[in-house]
Scaffold this motif. Structure first.
Motif, PDB file in Angstrom:
ATOM      1  N   ASP A 104       0.845  -1.191   0.000  1.00  0.00           N
ATOM      2  CA  ASP A 104       0.000   0.000   0.000  1.00  0.00           C
ATOM      3  C   ASP A 104       0.887   1.250   0.000  1.00  0.00           C
ATOM      4  OD1 ASP A 104       0.255   1.135   2.755  1.00  0.00           O
ATOM      5  OD2 ASP A 104      -0.584  -0.801   3.339  1.00  0.00           O
TER       6      ASP A 104
ATOM      7  N   ARG B 285      -3.998  -4.710   2.484  1.00  0.00           N
ATOM      8  CA  ARG B 285      -3.559  -4.022   3.704  1.00  0.00           C
ATOM      9  C   ARG B 285      -3.615  -4.961   4.906  1.00  0.00           C
ATOM     10  NH1 ARG B 285      -6.109  -0.103   5.631  1.00  0.00           N
ATOM     11  NH2 ARG B 285      -4.486   1.454   5.894  1.00  0.00           N
TER      12      ARG B 285
ATOM     13  N   VAL C  64      -1.493  -6.548   7.036  1.00  0.00           N
ATOM     14  CA  VAL C  64      -0.809  -6.344   8.319  1.00  0.00           C
ATOM     15  C   VAL C  64      -1.469  -5.196   9.081  1.00  0.00           C
ATOM     16  CG1 VAL C  64       1.374  -5.730   9.427  1.00  0.00           C
ATOM     17  CG2 VAL C  64       1.359  -7.316   7.487  1.00  0.00           C
ATOM     18  N   ARG C  65      -1.764  -4.114   8.367  1.00  0.00           N
ATOM     19  CA  ARG C  65      -2.401  -2.970   9.034  1.00  0.00           C
ATOM     20  C   ARG C  65      -3.748  -3.375   9.621  1.00  0.00           C
ATOM     21  NH1 ARG C  65       0.165   1.857   7.739  1.00  0.00           N
ATOM     22  NH2 ARG C  65       1.691   1.586   6.073  1.00  0.00           N
TER      23      ARG C  65
HETATM   24  N1  URA Z   1       0.098  -5.367   4.756  1.00  0.00           N
HETATM   25  C1  URA Z   1      -0.269  -4.075   4.731  1.00  0.00           C
HETATM   26  O1  URA Z   1      -0.962  -3.610   5.614  1.00  0.00           O
HETATM   27  N2  URA Z   1       0.166  -3.320   3.723  1.00  0.00           N
HETATM   28  C2  URA Z   1       0.939  -3.797   2.738  1.00  0.00           C
HETATM   29  O2  URA Z   1       1.307  -3.064   1.827  1.00  0.00           O
HETATM   30  C3  URA Z   1       1.306  -5.138   2.771  1.00  0.00           C
HETATM   31  C4  URA Z   1       0.868  -5.914   3.805  1.00  0.00           C
END
Ligand code: URA
Length: 251
Positions: free
Chosen positions: A116, A196, A198-199
């Motif tokens: 992102d 997104r 991981v966020r």
């Molecule tokens: N997780 C995220 O939140 N953003 C990324 O770009 C990749 C993984």
């Protein structure tokens, strides 16, 4: 049965003559390349080649005196440290800078997957559609490792939830590797590629991300690449990516 050493006959022989592939990779005239083969200096997939050998440039590993030969003419692979604010598409309707602006324009390459815009770190770009498909296909599940600086210091229960899976849009995330590097800095390795991810995972357990960097994709590490800098992947790195993606392993 086709005859692998003959050009004649109705059955097309498998592969391309080794001396032709060597010459195309810049090792000299076909005659000189035949001499290299006759001298026993050329190996295909670890076995000394003889004159008449044919190879598949996309899958066979060719070495001359132990050194990899770039057999896939025209294919290029870059690792870029994407700066924050740069989008990981080939073009952006809002005219923001894109990752392709950080690598040579010719030949044209495309990002492998996405980061992102706010996220920094490792992104691969190449013009090898097969590898891109393998790496981005959900079933291949190549590991992606991130460092996430969080708002707050996650408690053990939050880390456990990140590890075991949190619900995103009604579907749990797959088990992740999670460790605490500093009180508010988490190393997280996932193999899915949800938007997104991981966020959203961090937010779901109550500790939103302050700063996110991707530091590894399968066997490729960001290491000391500065933001905005790129490097060309070695042949061995490309092969290791293919192996990691369950694609055309060759060696
Ligand atoms: N997780 C995220 O939140 N953003 C990324 O770009 C990749 C993984």
């Amino acid at each position: 049965m086709s005859n692998p050493t003959s050009e004649a006959g109705s059955d097309a022989p498998a592969g391309i003559r080794l001396q032709k592939v060597l010459a195309a990779a810049g090792l000299g005239s076909r005659r000189r390349c035949e001499d290299l083969i006759s001298a026993g200096l050329v190996e295909v997939n670890g076995t000394t080649a003889v004159l008449g050998r044919r190879v598949h440039p996309d899958t066979d590993r060719v070495t001359v005196e132990g050194i990899d030969v770039a057999t896939k003419a025209g294919l290029v692979y870059y690792a870029l440290n994407k700066p924050a604010g740069v989008v990981s598409t080939a073009s952006d309707p809002q005219a923001r800078p894109t990752v392709v602006g950080y690598v040579p324009a010719d030949p044209r390459v495309f990002p492998v997957g996405r980061l992102d815009a706010a996220t920094e770190g490792l992104i691969l770009l190449c013009n090898d559609g097969t590898l891109t498909q393998h790496l981005t296909h959900p079933s291949h599940g190549v590991d992606k490792e991130y460092l996430a600086r969080l708002h707050g210091q996650p408690k053990p229960g939050a880390l456990r939830r990140l590890r075991e899976g949190v619900d995103l849009d009604g579907t749990p995330t797959a088990p992740a590797k999670v460790s605490l590097v500093e009180p508010d800095l988490v190393r997280i390795t996932i193999h899915e590629g949800r938007n997104r991810q991981v966020r959203r995972m961090a937010e779901a357990v109550g500790y939103p991300v302050k700063h996110l960097v991707r530091i590894r994709i399968g066997p490729i590490r960001l290491a000391s690449l500065a933001p905005g800098a790129y490097r060309t992947l070695s042949q061995e790195e490309v092969r290791s990516l293919e192996r990691a993606a369950g694609g055309q392993a060759s060696g």
